[in-house]
Structure formats: C-alpha cells, structure tokens
Enzyme design. Structure first.
Site, PDB file in Angstrom:
ATOM      1  N   LYS A 101      32.835  36.688  20.099  1.00  0.00           N
ATOM      2  CA  LYS A 101      32.856  36.995  18.657  1.00  0.00           C
ATOM      3  C   LYS A 101      32.080  35.917  17.889  1.00  0.00           C
ATOM      4  CE  LYS A 101      36.151  37.347  14.884  1.00  0.00           C
ATOM      5  NZ  LYS A 101      37.542  37.068  14.505  1.00  0.00           N
ATOM      6  N   TYR A 140      49.082  41.183  38.328  1.00  0.00           N
ATOM      7  CA  TYR A 140      47.647  41.495  38.374  1.00  0.00           C
ATOM      8  C   TYR A 140      47.356  42.770  37.581  1.00  0.00           C
ATOM      9  CZ  TYR A 140      43.030  42.359  40.497  1.00  0.00           C
ATOM     10  OH  TYR A 140      41.696  42.588  40.707  1.00  0.00           O
TER      11      TYR A 140
HETATM   12  P1  NAD Z   1      37.574  35.933  44.068  1.00  0.00           P
HETATM   13  O1  NAD Z   1      38.999  35.515  44.205  1.00  0.00           O
HETATM   14  O2  NAD Z   1      36.637  35.633  45.178  1.00  0.00           O
HETATM   15  O3  NAD Z   1      36.938  35.352  42.742  1.00  0.00           O
HETATM   16  C1  NAD Z   1      37.664  34.997  41.611  1.00  0.00           C
HETATM   17  C2  NAD Z   1      37.074  33.703  41.050  1.00  0.00           C
HETATM   18  O4  NAD Z   1      37.777  33.364  39.838  1.00  0.00           O
HETATM   19  C3  NAD Z   1      37.250  32.523  42.001  1.00  0.00           C
HETATM   20  O5  NAD Z   1      36.060  31.787  42.045  1.00  0.00           O
HETATM   21  C4  NAD Z   1      38.377  31.710  41.365  1.00  0.00           C
HETATM   22  O6  NAD Z   1      38.348  30.348  41.699  1.00  0.00           O
HETATM   23  C5  NAD Z   1      38.138  31.982  39.892  1.00  0.00           C
HETATM   24  N1  NAD Z   1      39.334  31.793  39.067  1.00  0.00           N
HETATM   25  C6  NAD Z   1      40.584  32.275  39.303  1.00  0.00           C
HETATM   26  N2  NAD Z   1      41.420  31.893  38.318  1.00  0.00           N
HETATM   27  C7  NAD Z   1      40.671  31.159  37.442  1.00  0.00           C
HETATM   28  C8  NAD Z   1      40.959  30.479  36.225  1.00  0.00           C
HETATM   29  N3  NAD Z   1      42.201  30.480  35.704  1.00  0.00           N
HETATM   30  N4  NAD Z   1      39.949  29.822  35.598  1.00  0.00           N
HETATM   31  C9  NAD Z   1      38.703  29.806  36.124  1.00  0.00           C
HETATM   32  N5  NAD Z   1      38.377  30.416  37.263  1.00  0.00           N
HETATM   33  C10 NAD Z   1      39.347  31.096  37.910  1.00  0.00           C
HETATM   34  O7  NAD Z   1      37.620  37.513  43.782  1.00  0.00           O
HETATM   35  P2  NAD Z   1      36.432  38.561  43.575  1.00  0.00           P
HETATM   36  O8  NAD Z   1      36.631  39.642  44.556  1.00  0.00           O
HETATM   37  O9  NAD Z   1      35.135  37.874  43.498  1.00  0.00           O
HETATM   38  O10 NAD Z   1      36.822  39.162  42.156  1.00  0.00           O
HETATM   39  C11 NAD Z   1      36.126  38.813  40.971  1.00  0.00           C
HETATM   40  C12 NAD Z   1      36.683  39.624  39.803  1.00  0.00           C
HETATM   41  O11 NAD Z   1      36.510  41.023  40.069  1.00  0.00           O
HETATM   42  C13 NAD Z   1      38.169  39.405  39.558  1.00  0.00           C
HETATM   43  O12 NAD Z   1      38.415  39.410  38.176  1.00  0.00           O
HETATM   44  C14 NAD Z   1      38.803  40.621  40.197  1.00  0.00           C
HETATM   45  O13 NAD Z   1      40.026  40.960  39.586  1.00  0.00           O
HETATM   46  C15 NAD Z   1      37.750  41.688  39.964  1.00  0.00           C
HETATM   47  N6  NAD Z   1      37.859  42.770  40.954  1.00  0.00           N
HETATM   48  C16 NAD Z   1      37.406  42.591  42.231  1.00  0.00           C
HETATM   49  C17 NAD Z   1      37.550  43.625  43.157  1.00  0.00           C
HETATM   50  C18 NAD Z   1      37.046  43.515  44.571  1.00  0.00           C
HETATM   51  O14 NAD Z   1      37.253  44.453  45.345  1.00  0.00           O
HETATM   52  N7  NAD Z   1      36.357  42.472  44.979  1.00  0.00           N
HETATM   53  C19 NAD Z   1      38.161  44.820  42.781  1.00  0.00           C
HETATM   54  C20 NAD Z   1      38.630  44.948  41.481  1.00  0.00           C
HETATM   55  C21 NAD Z   1      38.459  43.916  40.573  1.00  0.00           C
END
Ligand code: NAD
Ligand code: UDP
Length: 310
Positions: free
Chosen positions: A103, A143
């Site tokens: 924003k 979640y």
């Molecule tokens: P991942 O766990 O590999 O990546 C998540 C990243 O966020 C990590 O690098 C972690 O250290 C960071 N993180 C977590 N909490 C944090 C915080 N409080 N502050 C800063 N950084 C933080 O998972 P991914 O598979 O790469 O998922 C990435 C995004 O996509 C997520 O939001 C997840 O919910 C969404 N998503 C992924 C999938 C999938 O199948 N891979 C499906 C649905 C949604």
C-alpha cells in the site's frame, strides 16, 4: 523491476528468485531460514542484482520495490505443525506486513495461497468458486485457516485500499531443492527409496493428489503477476490425479532397489482427494503444465541422488 520475495530461500522461493533474476530484475530475498536454507540461493549470491536478508515476516519491514511475492510460510505438514501458533502468525501477520508495504510503496503484491483453503473437498475437481470444507480446530487448521485469513486480508486491502493484489492457490508442487527431511510425500518417497528404506504410505494410500513440477508452477506465477485481467484467486497445479499407492509404485519403479511399501496411520483431517480445475489459468494466462509426473519424478530423483551423496 525491483522485486521482494518473502520465503525466497525455500523450495519454491529459490526457483522464483532464479527466474526473476534471469529476466533482468533486481531481487531481494527475505527469509528467516525456518525451512529454507542459504544453500538454495548460494548460486545467486554472486549476482549483483540479488540481495539476501534474514528477517521474520511477522515483524514489519520497509523496502522500495515494484512487486512483492509473499511465499513465507512452512508448507509441509510436519513443519507447519511444529509450532502451529507461529504458523498462523506467519500467514496472518506476514500478509498484513506485505499488504501494508504494498500500500505504502504502491507495489503489486502476490500471495502464495493453497489448495488447502478447500480443506477435505466435497466438490471434485476443485474450482475457485468453491468455499471449501475446512476443520477450524484441527491439526491442519493453523495452516489452512492462516492461509484463508491471508486471502481475506488480501481482498479487503484490495477493496478498501485499492492495493494491486494477485492471489494464487497452489496445488501440490514438487521438484529439486525440497529438503530431504521436508516431510511431504514426493520427497519422502524418493529419499526413502534412494536410502533403501521402505516407503511409508499413510493409510491405505487411496487418497489422491495432483502433482505439479516446480518449473511449470513458476511459469504460472510469472504469467499471473504480469497480467491485469484478474486478481484471482486462481488455481495453479497439474490436473493429473494419482493415489499415494500409485505414486509409491512409480517411485519404486524409477529408483529400483530393494525398498517395499509399508503402511502408517493416516494423519487426522488428511484430504481424501484433490485435483485442480485449471480453466481460469488456461483462459487468462494461456497456462497449463507441460512436465508429466514420470519426467518430473525422474528429474527430482536425479537431484536427490546428488544431494544424498556422502
Ligand atoms: P518451503 O517450506 O520450502 O518454503 C517456505 C519458506 O518460507 C522457507 O524458506 C522458510 O524459511 C520461509 N519462512 C517460513 N516462515 C517464515 C517467517 N515467519 N518469516 C520469513 N520466512 C519464513 O515451502 P514451499 O513449498 O517453497 O512453499 C512456499 C509457499 O508456497 C508457502 O507459502 C506455501 O504455503 C505455498 N504453497 C506451496 C505448495 C507446494 O506444494 N509446494 C502448495 C501450496 C502452497
Ligand atoms: N503421505 C504419505 N506418506 C508420506 C507423506 C505423506 O502417504 O510419507 C500422504 C499424506 O497422508 C497425504 C499425501 O501423501 O495424503 C500428500 O501429503 P503431503 O504432506 O505431501 O501434502 P498435503 O497432505 O499437504 O497435500
């Protein structure tokens, strides 16, 4: 453009940072390294357009950018259930902080939402207009409800403050740079097979998921962020649907070795079926996945073979 990627050192985030840099953007990756790791972005550190910042999205941050991709949140059930209160905070406060920043600096802001907003779905395949079937007090709720609340915040900031949002609902995505101990099914099965351990199928393995290879998904992210026809929510995923037994058998066939299939109890509230309807993505982005499951699994096996070498 100057682009912020929260969660940029994670599985999806690191692939996204790479793609954005290749396209000539300046990328700031913000991560608290809970499930991400420096190793995922180590090859980008020498790029003058890349910056890595250790920060937690629950605390506000200031940076001048044109676009924000909000990916920060653990995505695997064992990791998001490790500290469930923190998971909800990450989704909700992370969304508020990204939206507040967007924003102020008038940036376009992307939310990595999830098929989990549909819960254990009663409509199949899942369309964006379906409101979902989510348990608000179960083990997955931190979640699911965190992500649902984040969507609410995105749409309220859009309606109230005209923030330029994009909301994607990601279906199970897999590929290189998942952590070996990530806990999600594709990495679990591949790592178990490569170590010669038995593959742990939860329940009878009749539950289904639809698996998208990471490169396809990231292409969808970029196209969605570039267009102005729709703000979403939009499903992104591969509509090919497989049971967990079928996935286990495919991994065994591709890896070879002596592993067998063993069964473990089905976790609470585990969705029975999941498949995206991707009509919206086809219409607005001209997007559909290109990498079939067999090929994606082969590429992911090749990655883990290297990763697990002593
Ligand atoms: P991942 O766990 O590999 O990546 C998540 C990243 O966020 C990590 O690098 C972690 O250290 C960071 N993180 C977590 N909490 C944090 C915080 N409080 N502050 C800063 N950084 C933080 O998972 P991914 O598979 O790469 O998922 C990435 C995004 O996509 C997520 O939001 C997840 O919910 C969404 N998503 C992924 C999938 C999938 O199948 N891979 C499906 C649905 C949604
Ligand atoms: N699963 C499994 N064995 C494992 C890990 C997961 O059978 O070692 C099952 C899990 O019960 C679920 C499916 O695989 O039905 C997908 O699980 P994952 O954690 O990858 O993603 P999500 O349930 O969040 O879609």
């Amino acid at each position: 453009m100057k682009i912020l990627v929260t969660g940029g050192a994670g599985f999806l985030g690191s692939h996204l940072c790479e793609r954005l840099l290749e396209a000539g953007n300046e990328v700031t990756c913000l991560d608290n390294f809970f499930t991400g790791r420096k190793k995922n972005v180590a090859h980008l550190l020498g790029n003058p357009g890349f910056e890595l910042i250790r920060h937690d999205v629950i605390d506000p941050f200031k940076i001048e950018v044109d676009q924000i991709y909000n990916l920060a949140c653990p995505a695997s059930p064992p990791h998001y259930q490790y500290n469930p209160i923190k998971t909800t905070k990450t989704s909700v406060m992370g969304a508020i902080n990204c939206l507040g920043l967007a924003k102020r600096v008038k940036a376009r802001v992307f939310q990595a939402s999830t098929s989990e907003v549909y819960g254990d779905p009663e409509i199949h395949p899942q369309v964006e207009s379906y409101w979902g079937h989510v348990n608000p007090i179960g083990l997955r709720s931190c979640y699911d409800e965190g992500k649902r609340c984040a969507e609410t915040l995105f749409f309220d900031y859009h309606r109230e403050n005209h923030v330029d949002i994009r909301v994607i609902r990601i279906f199970n995505t897999y590929g290189p740079r998942m952590l070996p101990n990530d806990g999600r099914v594709v990495s679990n099965f591949i790592v178990q097979a490569l170590r010669g351990e038995d593959l742990t199928v939860y329940g009878e393995g009749k539950q289904t998921r639809s698996f998208c290879y990471v490169d396809d998904l990231i292409e969808g992210f970029i196209r969605f962020m570039a267009q102005t026809e729709t703000v979403g929510p939009m499903n992104l995923g591969n509509p090919g649907e497989f049971t967990m037994m079928e996935l286990a058998e495919l991994v065994l066939k591709k890896v070879g070795g002596k592993s067998k299939i063993t069964h473990k109890p089905l976790p609470a509230d585990d969705p029975k079926q999941r498949r995206p309807d991707i009509s919206l993505a086809k219409k607005h982005l001209g997007w559909e996945p290109k990498v079939p499951l067999e090929e994606g699994i082969e590429r992911t096996i090749a990655h883990f073979r290297k990763e697990l070498q002593p």
